[in-house]
Design a protein around this motif. Structure first.
Motif, mmCIF file in Angstrom:
data_model
loop_
_atom_site.group_PDB
_atom_site.id
_atom_site.type_symbol
_atom_site.label_atom_id
_atom_site.label_comp_id
_atom_site.label_asym_id
_atom_site.label_seq_id
_atom_site.Cartn_x
_atom_site.Cartn_y
_atom_site.Cartn_z
ATOM 1 N N ARG A 1 83.441 54.614 74.203
ATOM 2 C CA ARG A 1 84.846 54.262 74.453
ATOM 3 C C ARG A 1 85.035 52.748 74.541
ATOM 4 N N ALA A 2 84.060 52.031 75.075
ATOM 5 C CA ALA A 2 84.145 50.565 75.144
ATOM 6 C C ALA A 2 84.138 49.956 73.742
ATOM 7 N N ILE A 3 83.294 50.494 72.851
ATOM 8 C CA ILE A 3 83.251 50.013 71.468
ATOM 9 C C ILE A 3 84.590 50.274 70.784
ATOM 10 N N ILE A 4 85.114 51.476 70.956
ATOM 11 C CA ILE A 4 86.395 51.839 70.337
ATOM 12 C C ILE A 4 87.500 50.916 70.840
ATOM 13 N N ASN A 5 87.554 50.683 72.144
ATOM 14 C CA ASN A 5 88.591 49.809 72.703
ATOM 15 C C ASN A 5 88.438 48.375 72.223
ATOM 16 N N ARG A 6 87.209 47.896 72.092
ATOM 17 C CA ARG A 6 86.968 46.522 71.647
ATOM 18 C C ARG A 6 87.355 46.338 70.180
ATOM 19 N N GLU A 7 86.992 47.322 69.326
ATOM 20 C CA GLU A 7 87.224 47.184 67.889
ATOM 21 C C GLU A 7 88.543 47.802 67.421
ATOM 22 N N ARG A 8 89.217 48.530 68.299
ATOM 23 C CA ARG A 8 90.500 49.198 68.042
ATOM 24 C C ARG A 8 90.391 50.438 67.156
ATOM 25 N N ALA A 9 89.493 50.441 66.165
ATOM 26 C CA ALA A 9 89.293 51.610 65.298
ATOM 27 C C ALA A 9 87.883 51.555 64.724
ATOM 28 N N VAL A 10 87.181 52.686 64.773
ATOM 29 C CA VAL A 10 85.834 52.786 64.221
ATOM 30 C C VAL A 10 85.658 54.164 63.597
ATOM 31 N N ILE A 11 84.639 54.290 62.770
ATOM 32 C CA ILE A 11 84.251 55.591 62.240
ATOM 33 C C ILE A 11 83.088 56.075 63.103
ATOM 34 N N MET A 12 83.216 57.261 63.655
ATOM 35 C CA MET A 12 82.129 57.866 64.431
ATOM 36 C C MET A 12 81.623 59.088 63.686
ATOM 37 N N ARG A 13 80.318 59.213 63.607
ATOM 38 C CA ARG A 13 79.718 60.417 63.024
ATOM 39 C C ARG A 13 78.988 61.145 64.139
#
Length: 110
Positions: A35-47
């Motif tokens: 969640r910290a990565i998502i909040n920092r980058e605003r949008a990511v692809i997760m597998r």
């Protein structure tokens, strides 16, 4: 001809950052780390691995909030597995016309 090639390279390099999005394996992180990565980058692809089909990998674009979605879309709460949780809450983008009727019949159908 050299000017055309140089101009093409400049245009391509200017467009590249808009297309760049980080990709991660959700099982490499705790829920809090993901969640910290998502909040920092605003949008990511997760597998992550499918819970229904053995050896199948699923991919989702997860976002920090509705501002990271395209116009006409909103951030919808969803879940993905992480190292420490089977259902880490995250957001994915859904069309504003999507009234989530299928969720009434098939909640958490992944």
């Amino acid at each position: 001809m050299k000017k055309f090639v140089l101009l093409s390279l400049l245009i391509a390099s200017a467009a590249t950052p808009a297309l760049a999005i980080s990709r991660y394996n959700s099982m490499s992180f705790t829920c809090g780390e993901a969640r910290a990565i998502i909040n920092r980058e605003r949008a990511v692809i997760m597998r992550y691995p499918s819970t229904r089909v053995r050896n199948m990998t699923l991919y989702d674009r997860v976002v920090s909030d509705s501002n990271a979605c395209d116009p006409g879309y909103y951030a919808y709460q969803d879940y993905m597995p992480t190292k420490d949780r089977a259902n880490c809450p995250v957001y994915t983008c859904r069309p504003s016309t999507d009234f989530d009727d299928d969720d009434l019949l098939f909640p958490h159908h992944r």
